[in-house]
Design an enzyme around this catalytic site. Structure first.
Site, PDB file in Angstrom:
ATOM      1  N   ASP A  20       0.888  -1.342  -0.080  1.00 13.15           N
ATOM      2  CA  ASP A  20      -0.031   0.003   0.122  1.00 13.15           C
ATOM      3  C   ASP A  20       0.702   1.214  -0.036  1.00 13.15           C
ATOM      4  O   ASP A  20       2.013   1.186   0.629  1.00 13.15           O
ATOM      5  CB  ASP A  20      -0.825  -0.202   1.158  1.00 13.15           C
ATOM      6  CG  ASP A  20      -2.235   0.890   0.866  1.00 13.15           C
ATOM      7  OD1 ASP A  20      -1.842   2.109   0.890  1.00 13.15           O
ATOM      8  OD2 ASP A  20      -3.335   0.316   1.242  1.00 13.15           O
ATOM      9  N   ALA A  25      -6.811  -1.659  -4.313  1.00 12.00           N
ATOM     10  CA  ALA A  25      -6.095  -0.352  -4.398  1.00 12.00           C
ATOM     11  C   ALA A  25      -6.786   0.553  -5.630  1.00 12.00           C
ATOM     12  O   ALA A  25      -6.840  -0.148  -6.723  1.00 12.00           O
ATOM     13  CB  ALA A  25      -4.785  -0.458  -4.827  1.00 12.00           C
ATOM     14  N   TYR A  34     -15.602   6.359 -12.360  1.00 10.07           N
ATOM     15  CA  TYR A  34     -15.163   5.457 -11.765  1.00 10.07           C
ATOM     16  C   TYR A  34     -15.869   3.908 -11.812  1.00 10.07           C
ATOM     17  O   TYR A  34     -14.970   2.979 -11.979  1.00 10.07           O
ATOM     18  CB  TYR A  34     -15.759   5.888 -10.054  1.00 10.07           C
ATOM     19  CG  TYR A  34     -15.440   4.661  -9.103  1.00 10.07           C
ATOM     20  CD1 TYR A  34     -14.445   3.880  -8.553  1.00 10.07           C
ATOM     21  CD2 TYR A  34     -16.709   4.162  -8.356  1.00 10.07           C
ATOM     22  CE1 TYR A  34     -14.271   2.920  -7.763  1.00 10.07           C
ATOM     23  CE2 TYR A  34     -16.802   2.882  -7.570  1.00 10.07           C
ATOM     24  CZ  TYR A  34     -15.593   2.664  -7.055  1.00 10.07           C
ATOM     25  OH  TYR A  34     -15.297   1.452  -6.212  1.00 10.07           O
ATOM     26  N   ASP A  82     -25.308   9.715 -10.012  1.00 14.94           N
ATOM     27  CA  ASP A  82     -25.961   8.628  -8.951  1.00 14.94           C
ATOM     28  C   ASP A  82     -27.248   8.121  -9.614  1.00 14.94           C
ATOM     29  O   ASP A  82     -28.244   8.959  -9.789  1.00 14.94           O
ATOM     30  CB  ASP A  82     -26.152   9.878  -7.949  1.00 14.94           C
ATOM     31  CG  ASP A  82     -25.126  10.022  -6.713  1.00 14.94           C
ATOM     32  OD1 ASP A  82     -24.096   8.969  -6.949  1.00 14.94           O
ATOM     33  OD2 ASP A  82     -25.401  10.619  -5.844  1.00 14.94           O
TER      34      ASP A  82
END
Length: 328
Positions: A27, A69, A136, A280
């Site tokens: 990470d 990640a 995304y 959304d």
């Protein structure tokens, strides 16, 4: 465990340790927390750092990789899509290529319900058309598609886990959610109860839902962690690639979340109404029957337990890992 110091990742690390595995966390700590994984070995590095990955993979043998990640903020992805395609897609290709080079046979991918976009049917099955409404979700769908072709070309196996809304904290109260800035609904609601915010914003009350606010499927982070352990078990046993929804199959509106939180904390929580956010969808609820059948996975935490565990964490860690107190 790539991204293992993050919110979901730290709970997956805890579940793997409890199941007898020996996870190694990789990470860059840009959003993760060393305190969340202090019981495990941690290697600090970026997913897209080919030389660092190659050095780590040459130094020892790994049975497989859990990849968590990613940049994961929907609103930010609408403003900065290039960041999401670089961080989530380009860097992951580097990771996948180095895993194949090192003969690591499989990866469990943290994916998202955002791959579906505006649902045509609810609950949403895995076979539902994938039409993301934000970068995304698009970036995660691209990774799923890349892994499909990597399996065909290289025999690189994968399980993609499409999370719905991760929420809650470990019942021990030792690890929980700590984002900066915080964008997830339940911690924001609880920050209002703690006096850290003046109000929670309800983005849109004109959705085609019972109370007009957006509906989401909330799944406890420990249930998500358990699903990762089961996905690893299935990959090792069958060597078969697949994709699974991880959700409770029950939807709750923003206003319902506020109501449940008020009951848990025992005080009113102020909310204000704002316009919808771009990207959304009105309703996202999982059809989780495939995970129930093939992974023998069953969510154990209901909404009240999700909020109660989150409240315990935020009450005792009002500033996240940087600030602890035993009571308020």
């Amino acid at each position: 465990m790539v991204g293992g110091a993050g919110y979901v990742g730290s709970h997956v690390v805890r579940a793997l340790l409890e199941a007898g595995h020996e996870p190694v966390v990789y990470d860059n700590l840009s959003t993760g927390h060393m305190e969340a994984v202090c019981d495990s070995e941690v290697i600090i590095g970026d997913v897209g750092d080919r030389d660092k990955l190659r050095t780590v993979l040459q130094a020892r043998r790994f049975d497989g990789v859990v990849h968590l990640a990613a940049a994961s903020l929907v609103a930010e992805s609408m403003r900065e899509p290039s960041v999401y395609f670089r961080n989530n897609v380009s860097a992951s290709i580097v990771l996948f290529d180095e895993l194949i080079r090192a003969d690591v046979p499989w990866v469990v991918l943290s994916s998202t319900a955002a791959v579906y976009g505006e649902p045509e049917v609810v609950p949403i099955p895995e076979e539902h058309p994938t039409r993301p409404t934000n970068p995304y979700g698009e970036s995660k769908l691209m990774l799923e598609r890349i892994l499909k072709w990597y399996d065909v070309a290289y025999g690189f196996k994968h399980i993609s886990l499409r999370y719905f809304n991760a929420a809650g904290a470990h019942p021990s109260g030792q690890i929980g959610e700590d984002h900066m800035p915080e964008t997830h609904l339940i911690p924001i609601v609880l920050q209002v109860a703690l006096g850290l915010r003046d109000f929670v914003t309800v983005f849109g009350i004109d959705y085609p839902t019972p109370d007009g606010s957006a509906v989401r499927d909330y799944v406890h982070v420990c249930d998500l962690a358990d699903a990762h352990v089961r996905a690893i078990t299935r990959l090792c046993a069958t060597g078969t690639s697949s994709v699974y929804n991880l959700g409770s199959a029950r939807g709750y509106s923003v206003r319902e979340i506020v109501d449940v939180a008020q009951q848990v904390v025992g005080m009113p929580i102020k909310s204000v109404v704002a316009d919808r956010r771009a990207g959304d969808p009105p309703i996202l609820v999982a059809d989780n029957r495939k995970a129930l059948s093939e992974l023998q996975w069953m969510p154990q935490f209901d909404l009240e337990a999700i909020v109660e565990t989150a409240w315990r964490w935020h009450r005792d860690h009002p500033q996240g890992y940087g600030n602890r107190r035993s009571s308020i």
